[in-house]
Scaffold this motif. Structure first.
Motif, PDB file in Angstrom:
ATOM      1  N   ALA A  18       1.016  -0.939  -0.115  1.00  0.00           N
ATOM      2  CA  ALA A  18      -0.116  -0.460   0.125  1.00  0.00           C
ATOM      3  C   ALA A  18       0.962   1.197  -0.165  1.00  0.00           C
ATOM      4  O   ALA A  18       0.184   2.652  -0.652  1.00  0.00           O
ATOM      5  CB  ALA A  18      -1.042  -0.038   0.881  1.00  0.00           C
ATOM      6  N   PHE A  72       3.746   1.455  -1.711  1.00  0.00           N
ATOM      7  CA  PHE A  72       4.098   2.121  -2.907  1.00  0.00           C
ATOM      8  C   PHE A  72       2.882   2.255  -3.022  1.00  0.00           C
ATOM      9  O   PHE A  72       3.656   3.579  -4.489  1.00  0.00           O
ATOM     10  CB  PHE A  72       4.698   0.693  -3.482  1.00  0.00           C
ATOM     11  N   TYR A  73       2.040   1.628  -3.298  1.00  0.00           N
ATOM     12  CA  TYR A  73       1.076   1.973  -4.473  1.00  0.00           C
ATOM     13  C   TYR A  73       0.859   3.511  -4.386  1.00  0.00           C
ATOM     14  O   TYR A  73       0.242   4.429  -5.291  1.00  0.00           O
ATOM     15  CB  TYR A  73       0.195   1.064  -3.991  1.00  0.00           C
ATOM     16  N   LEU A  74       1.010   4.002  -2.920  1.00  0.00           N
ATOM     17  CA  LEU A  74       0.770   5.954  -2.672  1.00  0.00           C
ATOM     18  C   LEU A  74       1.701   5.693  -3.422  1.00  0.00           C
ATOM     19  O   LEU A  74       1.532   7.223  -4.100  1.00  0.00           O
ATOM     20  CB  LEU A  74       0.382   5.709  -1.168  1.00  0.00           C
ATOM     21  N   GLN A  75       2.909   5.672  -3.218  1.00  0.00           N
ATOM     22  CA  GLN A  75       3.972   6.346  -3.938  1.00  0.00           C
ATOM     23  C   GLN A  75       3.951   6.276  -5.251  1.00  0.00           C
ATOM     24  O   GLN A  75       4.567   7.796  -5.682  1.00  0.00           O
ATOM     25  CB  GLN A  75       5.524   5.999  -3.026  1.00  0.00           C
ATOM     26  N   SER A  76       4.076   5.397  -5.959  1.00  0.00           N
ATOM     27  CA  SER A  76       3.744   5.586  -7.141  1.00  0.00           C
ATOM     28  C   SER A  76       2.440   6.462  -7.578  1.00  0.00           C
ATOM     29  O   SER A  76       2.746   6.591  -8.959  1.00  0.00           O
ATOM     30  CB  SER A  76       3.222   4.022  -7.442  1.00  0.00           C
ATOM     31  N   ARG A  77       1.415   7.150  -7.195  1.00  0.00           N
ATOM     32  CA  ARG A  77       0.969   7.950  -7.169  1.00  0.00           C
ATOM     33  C   ARG A  77       0.885   9.539  -6.934  1.00  0.00           C
ATOM     34  O   ARG A  77       0.594  10.687  -7.011  1.00  0.00           O
ATOM     35  CB  ARG A  77      -0.496   8.449  -6.645  1.00  0.00           C
ATOM     36  N   GLY A  78       2.876   9.904  -6.885  1.00  0.00           N
ATOM     37  CA  GLY A  78       3.235  10.958  -6.379  1.00  0.00           C
ATOM     38  C   GLY A  78       3.103  11.192  -5.774  1.00  0.00           C
ATOM     39  O   GLY A  78       3.736  12.508  -4.536  1.00  0.00           O
ATOM     40  N   ILE A  79       2.629  10.897  -4.256  1.00  0.00           N
ATOM     41  CA  ILE A  79       2.652  11.104  -2.923  1.00  0.00           C
ATOM     42  C   ILE A  79       3.767  11.004  -2.246  1.00  0.00           C
ATOM     43  O   ILE A  79       4.125   9.627  -1.680  1.00  0.00           O
ATOM     44  CB  ILE A  79       1.320   9.961  -2.041  1.00  0.00           C
ATOM     45  N   SER A  80       4.411  11.342  -0.471  1.00  0.00           N
ATOM     46  CA  SER A  80       5.683  11.338  -0.793  1.00  0.00           C
ATOM     47  C   SER A  80       5.342  10.309   0.084  1.00  0.00           C
ATOM     48  O   SER A  80       4.344  10.101   0.478  1.00  0.00           O
ATOM     49  CB  SER A  80       5.850  12.035  -0.107  1.00  0.00           C
ATOM     50  N   ARG A  81       6.710   9.319   0.680  1.00  0.00           N
ATOM     51  CA  ARG A  81       7.002   8.125   1.961  1.00  0.00           C
ATOM     52  C   ARG A  81       6.167   8.732   3.004  1.00  0.00           C
ATOM     53  O   ARG A  81       5.268   7.982   3.516  1.00  0.00           O
ATOM     54  CB  ARG A  81       8.093   7.937   1.312  1.00  0.00           C
ATOM     55  N   GLU A 115       4.324  11.471   3.841  1.00  0.00           N
ATOM     56  CA  GLU A 115       2.648  11.613   4.002  1.00  0.00           C
ATOM     57  C   GLU A 115       1.890  10.209   3.392  1.00  0.00           C
ATOM     58  O   GLU A 115       0.863  10.388   4.300  1.00  0.00           O
ATOM     59  CB  GLU A 115       2.715  12.477   2.922  1.00  0.00           C
TER      60      GLU A 115
END
Ligand SMILES: Nc1ncnc2c1ncn2[C@@H]1O[C@H](COP(=O)(O)OP(=O)(O)O)[C@@H](O)[C@H]1O
Ligand SMILES: [Mg+2]
Lengths: 251, 438
Positions: free
Chosen positions: B388, B390-399, B401
């Protein structure tokens, strides 16, 4: 746009990518086909910066920028988007919240103004329609309890919202019935443009009837063993991969 | 300093303090204090040999300090701070205690209806109700801190509702501890007495601004008569110098509803005991809580629901997020006695560990002696889902955050469950604030 040179990668002790060379120019759609386990997802993951892979050689640049040096979030901000083969369910995180946080993170990194809730909602609703997605899915938790088709559509929705330079689709067609496949393909085609490129990873030729590629590459044993035009996909559909890899593989 | 001498210190302090404690004109209380002191003398402080204190070792923490009883009289800008924390105190009855003493200046009560009493308990010690209940719900026997509290309490909240009375606005009680030099302590006793079909909403809110160590020892007793409803919220925001030991003990009559919620973020060491006895049929209780701990904080929550009578329900949900080298303990016991047929009891405890060093001890205990019951319990402890993340990060959200998003995805449920418009924004802010600095 995207230039991959001699890319090698491994997971734990297993070498998976054995020297990939691939150049995608702006506006082009490239398909990567290949038997199961040939390293297609690994390539997609390595490009998007998923942890767990060790790069053992080669380079990747996006518009001249060293992609491999960037964190996953910075790659996304630079314009890389991966539509996951298996989208992740995130209970407790609202889909709208997620989409808005993602878009604003990307906008902020470009020095653009963040969208407020109202403007965002308007934007996202407009993107839902062509994907034939119900507005109610905005209120649900990210991918939680979504059907296979809904998950794949949600990936395309995210791509439509984030408007990346490079869209990597990893088996986006798997698990879709023909109607859903058309909707998803239309969604992708609507995003095609002279400044946006796609890398379409697929196991079957079917998707490529709808998203017509400029080039088709065959990946086997972690290497690109053949490159051709869209007709190569049809040939593969007919003959399977065996004639290329020299083994008997089920396509 | 050994445990024994700490105990001796309390025993010898009592003879000096005795004459200064409130209730000099209440003979019952003098007797109660002496009895409690005797009980404390026999029990001594709990050691980790006791099952109920197994994971919370006081000899290395609380019992190493020595706290003076002479806490300075002090004031703080409570109203301004509450406002900053997101409370619209205009909408509540505000009661403020500073270092164990009621502060009239800092408190502001709205007009109270006839048959509704909200006051500091030190001013009500000759009241027959106070006499009838104090020490009768929270027994001092074998409970060192309850005994200590009975012997030494200086003040606390007293609420009494006559039959059918409804306290519309919440009663927000703030217990501030503040010291500058010497380590200080306060012992507070709260009593909530709800007659038939009455209704109250009470917030116990503990916070500290201290230079030296301090110790807050609180006991709350609640009596819920037939058909009454008590919504209780405890917010633990002691500062990092604070040791907090608290009990909330309730007794429920037929068809009464008791909700006990806990939001615990503060304190070097925090221990909460929350207990209720479903003493008559169709009584209902809900216990919910969220404990957040980081650095070297230690947070121990122990609940006990005693299903004594038939057709009662209990629902219990506790969640914990443990960061850094902090330790969380959850011990939830449900006892369904022979007579308690048609009991419906559900318990769940879920924990999220944010580091490899963070620890949780979770111990659900279901003891069932009736045969026609519905009971369930579950406990889980997990880490942040890397997929999850990585999924969020892969959308531009910082680690960073993305981690916060996932922590809130876990903990936020406890905020979302809260219906009170008075509490919800402030608690959301509290949780957000905790994530911000962690
Ligand atoms: N985390 C991992 N640990 C070990 N082996 C892995 C891991 N991920 C992938 N592999 C292996 O790497 C090979 C390529 O996998 P993948 O890239 O998923 O192939 P494809 O997407 O082409 O089916 C497979 O043999 C697979 O079993
Ligand atoms: Mg794959």
């Amino acid at each position: 746009m995207l230039v991959i040179k001699g890319l090698k990668a491994r997971v734990e002790d297993k070498q998976i990518l054995n020297g990939i060379d691939l150049t995608i120019n702006p506006g082009e759609v490239h398909a990567i086909m290949g038997p199961n386990g040939s390293g297609k997802s690994t390539l997609a993951h390595v490009l998007s910066g998923r942890p767990g892979y060790e790069i053992t050689g080669g380079s990747v640049t996006l518009d001249g920028k060293d992609l491999l040096a960037l964190s996953p979030e910075d790659r996304a901000r630079a314009g890389v988007f991966l539509a996951f083969q298996y989208p992740v369910e995130i209970p407790g995180v609202n889909n709208t919240y997620f989409l808005k946080a993602a878009l604003n993170a990307v906008r902020k990194s470009k020095g653009e103004e963040e969208l407020d809730a109202m403007d965002f909602l308007e934007l996202v609703k407009a993107k839902l329609k062509p994907l034939k997605m119900d507005e109610s899915m905005l209120q649900r938790a990210v991918n939680e309890g979504f059907s296979g088709g809904e998950k794949k559509k949600n990936e395309i929705l995210q791509m439509a919202v984030l408007e990346p330079k490079l869209g990597i689709l990893d088996e986006t067609d798997s698990g879709l019935d023909i109607d859903a496949l058309k909707v998803v393909a239309d969604g992708v085609n609507a995003l095609r443009g002279k400044n946006r490129s796609f890398l379409v990873v697929t196991h079957y030729q079917r998707l490529l009837d709808y998203i017509v590629p400029d080039q088709v590459h065959v990946l086997a044993g972690g290497k690109i063993i053949k490159t051709g035009g869209k007709e190569l996909a049809l040939e593969l559909e007919e003959k399977g991969y065996g004639w290329l890899t020299g083994e008997k593989v089920n396509a | 300093m050994s445990t024994l001498t700490t105990q001796d210190l309390y025993l010898s302090s009592f003879s000096q303090l005795q004459a200064k404690l409130p209730g000099q004109d209440a003979a019952w209380l003098k007797t109660l204090r002496l009895q409690a002191l005797e009980q404390f003398k026999q029990t001594g402080f709990p050691t980790d040999e006791l099952e109920s204190w197994k994971y919370t070792n006081l000899s290395l923490s609380l019992l190493k300090e020595s706290f003076t009883f002479d806490a300075p009289a002090s004031t703080t800008a409570v109203a301004a701070q509450l406002k900053k924390a997101g409370f619209d105190t205009e909408k509540a009855h505000l009661m403020v205690f500073v270092n164990g003493q009621f502060s009239k200046e800092l408190s502001s009560l709205k007009t109270l209806a006839k048959g509704v009493a909200v006051q500091n308990i030190a001013s009500a010690l000759t009241n027959e109700t106070v006499k009838a209940f104090v020490g009768k719900i929270a027994l001092s026997e074998n409970r060192a801190f309850t005994a200590l509290n009975a012997a030494f309490f200086t003040d606390g909240l007293f609420i009494q509702l006559e039959a059918g009375k409804v306290l519309d606005a919440p009663v927000h009680v703030v217990y501030v501890s503040t010291n500058a030099g010497q380590a200080t302590q306060s012992h507070l006793r709260n009593l909530l007495v709800l007659a038939n079909d009455s209704k109250a909403n009470v917030i116990e809110h503990y916070w500290g601004e201290n230079v030296s160590a301090y110790f807050t020892n609180v006991v709350t007793e609640a009596a819920l008569a037939k058909g009454s409803t008590l919504e209780h919220m405890k917010i633990g925001q002691e500062d990092i110098k604070g040791y907090h030991i608290g009990s909330l003990i309730a007794q429920q009559e037929e068809g009464s509803h008791f909700t006990a919620r806990l939001f615990s973020v503060g304190g070097a060491l925090t221990r909460n005991d929350i207990e209720t006895t479903l003493g008559q049929k169709k009584a209902e209780c809900v216990m919910e809580g969220l404990y957040l701990a980081k650095d070297k904080q230690h947070v121990d929550t122990r609940t006990f629901i005693d299903h004594l009578s038939p057709n009662c329900n209990s629902t219990e949900v506790f969640k914990g997020v443990i960061d850094d080298q902090a330790v969380g303990v959850f011990d939830g016991r449900i006892l369904v006695r022979e007579n308690a047929q048609k009991t419906d009891a559900r318990q769940s405890n879920k924990n999220l560990l944010l580091t490899k060093e963070a620890k949780v001890y979770s111990k659900p205990q279901l003891q069932i002696y009736a045969d026609d019951v519905k009971c369930s319990h579950g406990s889980s402890t997990g880490q942040i889902d890397d997929e999850a993340l990585f999924y969020l990060q892969s959308r531009g959200i910082s680690r960073e955050e993305a981690k916060k998003v996932l922590v809130y995805a876990f903990a936020g449920e406890m905020v979302e469950k809260i219906e009170s418009a008075y509490l919800k924004p402030a608690l959301k802010k509290l949780v957000d604030g905790w994530m911000e600095v962690s």
